[in-house]
Design an enzyme around this catalytic site. Structure first.
Site, PDB file in Angstrom:
ATOM      1  N   TYR A  19      -0.683  -6.765  -9.498  1.00 25.75           N
ATOM      2  CA  TYR A  19      -0.790  -6.341 -10.895  1.00 25.75           C
ATOM      3  C   TYR A  19       0.361  -6.902 -11.736  1.00 25.75           C
ATOM      4  CZ  TYR A  19      -3.884  -3.120  -8.486  1.00 25.75           C
ATOM      5  OH  TYR A  19      -4.853  -2.583  -7.677  1.00 25.75           O
ATOM      6  N   TYR A 147     -10.857   5.507  -8.718  1.00 24.12           N
ATOM      7  CA  TYR A 147     -10.347   4.253  -8.183  1.00 24.12           C
ATOM      8  C   TYR A 147     -10.552   4.278  -6.681  1.00 24.12           C
ATOM      9  CZ  TYR A 147      -7.214   0.634  -6.510  1.00 24.12           C
ATOM     10  OH  TYR A 147      -6.706  -0.467  -5.861  1.00 24.12           O
ATOM     11  N   ASP A 252     -13.192   9.825  -0.604  1.00 21.00           N
ATOM     12  CA  ASP A 252     -12.104   8.862  -0.505  1.00 21.00           C
ATOM     13  C   ASP A 252     -10.793   9.646  -0.536  1.00 21.00           C
ATOM     14  OD1 ASP A 252     -10.070   7.063  -0.938  1.00 21.00           O
ATOM     15  OD2 ASP A 252     -11.081   5.957  -2.538  1.00 21.00           O
ATOM     16  N   LYS A 281      -3.217   4.930   3.876  1.00 21.22           N
ATOM     17  CA  LYS A 281      -1.881   5.179   3.356  1.00 21.22           C
ATOM     18  C   LYS A 281      -0.987   5.945   4.328  1.00 21.22           C
ATOM     19  CE  LYS A 281      -2.863   4.673  -1.573  1.00 21.22           C
ATOM     20  NZ  LYS A 281      -2.214   3.373  -1.755  1.00 21.22           N
TER      21      LYS A 281
END
Length: 432
Positions: A19, A147, A252, A281
């Protein structure tokens, strides 16, 4: 000659950060070490990693129990293919996951990263429906503001406005987007389906449920799409509607799993068991990339009993023993139960210390849940300002869009957390 460049100059000339405008990357900190909640720069200065390095280092950096497990594993079996072979680290990690997850989620597919786990979940849903005679069920429903990762299929269920749809218009598959649940976690839950937002899902499934393979959502907490916390009751109603229309439900939990919300999984807040759950994660405590997609016996055996007979996915590094060893150590730390006390204390302290920001000019909202703290601004917050301030404050923050937020490691001390909340409030003052 690249060999003549300093480390920083080589980075600026050749390395593309996430990004980031490669032509104008902005200020960059060179990190030479990390321990606990602290990052060490090349100038010797230190910063608190208030982001848990994108939400994964829940036990802190270089946790001795995790690094010891990885060291022992690398000396015996760093990697072996998982096709036709197995190994003890994969089996032991699987035992721990099955023991932690809601009952019924017990068929584990190991993946490389969170985005890949979403891709796997979506492929599972489609292949399951094709295997059970519903060849038209190849589309997906989701809620706005979500997201789910940067890989191709995952992008198609990210928010169509704030996500990447605009850049890839015409290339991504068009999915079905529902309004973001309007009832927040702190509000009373109205039973009226119009008022609680479930009427929109019901209408969609009545009209197009015969084409929808699954509803995929981030349960309770929408992460990178805006740090929005919605009411868990929405998930209960959504699950009932999905079951009525033979639509699978995918959670998710890449960001929310393993204690981040103050519950082991966000699914526990709602008491809902999805058909498929995506994990990543914090699975390894942030020490190495790893993820998992876990489903039910019904879905797994539905695929297995199909004409193909096998699930069409198989990453090279699937069930990497080194990553499995890190995962076992990380989950062992969670089994000790300290995270529950830690996240409760973090939540209480952040609520008290971030609340004054609510009265600042330009602040829309202040939200806290578990070890997640958010100051939402009216305007866009330039992350470069936070990056530059990190040297002064000793706190590493990375705002995105309108949000100044933190997800600190669970081991952060009260004094360290106060430095984080102070830096967030200070940044909000400057961003107004």
């Amino acid at each position: 000659m690249t060999s003549d460049l300093s480390s920083r100059d080589f980075d600026a000339a050749h390395l593309w950060h996430p990004y980031t405008n490669v032509a104008d990357p902005g200020p960059m900190h060179l990190i030479t070490g990390a321990e606990g909640v602290w990052l060490t720069r090349d100038d010797g200065g230190q910063m608190i990693d208030a982001m848990s390095s994108w939400w994964c280092t829940i036990h802190g950096h270089r946790h001795p129990q995790i690094t010891s497990a990885m060291t022992a594993q690398i000396d015996t079996l760093p990697h072996v293919m998982f096709g036709g072979l197995t190994h003890d680290p994969a089996i032991e990690l699987g035992r721990k996951l099955v023991g932690m997850l809601p009952d019924g989620l017990d068929r584990i597919f190991y993946c490389d990263s969170g985005s890949v786990s979403v891709e796997v979940a979506m492929k599972m849903a489609v292949q399951y429906h094709i295997a059970t005679g519903h060849e038209d069920k190849v589309e997906f429903a989701t809620i706005r503001g979500g997201y789910h990762g940067d890989t191709w299929k995952a992008m198609s269920v990210c928010d169509p406005i704030n996500g990447m749809h605009g850049l890839f218009r015409g290339a991504l598959q068009i999915q079905h987007f529902l309004p973001r649940p309007s009832v927040t976690i702190d509000q009373d839950w109205p039973e009226d389906p119009v008022g609680n937002g479930l009427a929109a899902l019901s209408k969609l499934l009545i009209e197009k449920g015969n084409r929808i393979a699954a509803l995929i959502v981030e349960p309770v907490v929408q992460g990178a799409g805006g740090m929005y916390f919605y009411h868990p009751e929405w998930l209960k109603g959504a699950k009932a509607l999905c079951e009525a229309h033979d639509v699978l439900m995918i959670f998710d939990e890449i960001a929310t799993g393993f204690g981040r919300t103050g519950h082991l999984f966000a699914a526990d807040l709602a008491g809902v068991t999805p058909d498929i759950i995506c994990l990543g994660k914090a699975l390894t405590g942030g020490h190495i990339s790893f993820a998992a997609t876990v489903t039910s016996r019904e879905v797994a055996h539905g695929i297995g009993n199909s004409e193909a007979g096998v699930f069409m996915h198989g990453p090279t590094y699937m069930a990497n023993p080194l990553a499995c060893a890190a995962g076992i150590a990380s989950l062992s730390l969670l089994e000790q139960g300290n995270w529950q006390v830690q996240t409760a204390a973090i939540e209480e302290q952040m609520r008290a210390e971030l609340e004054p920001a609510r009265t600042l000019p330009g602040v829309c909202d202040v939200r806290v849940l578990g070890a997640i703290g958010v100051i939402e601004m009216e305007g866009w917050v330039d992350p470069r300002i936070a990056h530059a301030k990190a040297v002064e404050t000793g706190v590493w923050l990375r705002p995105f869009a309108h949000n100044i937020y933190c997800m600190p490691p669970f081991i952060i001390s009260p004094d360290e957390l106060s430095r984080v909340t102070s830096a967030m409030v200070d940044l909000a003052k400057g961003a107004a």
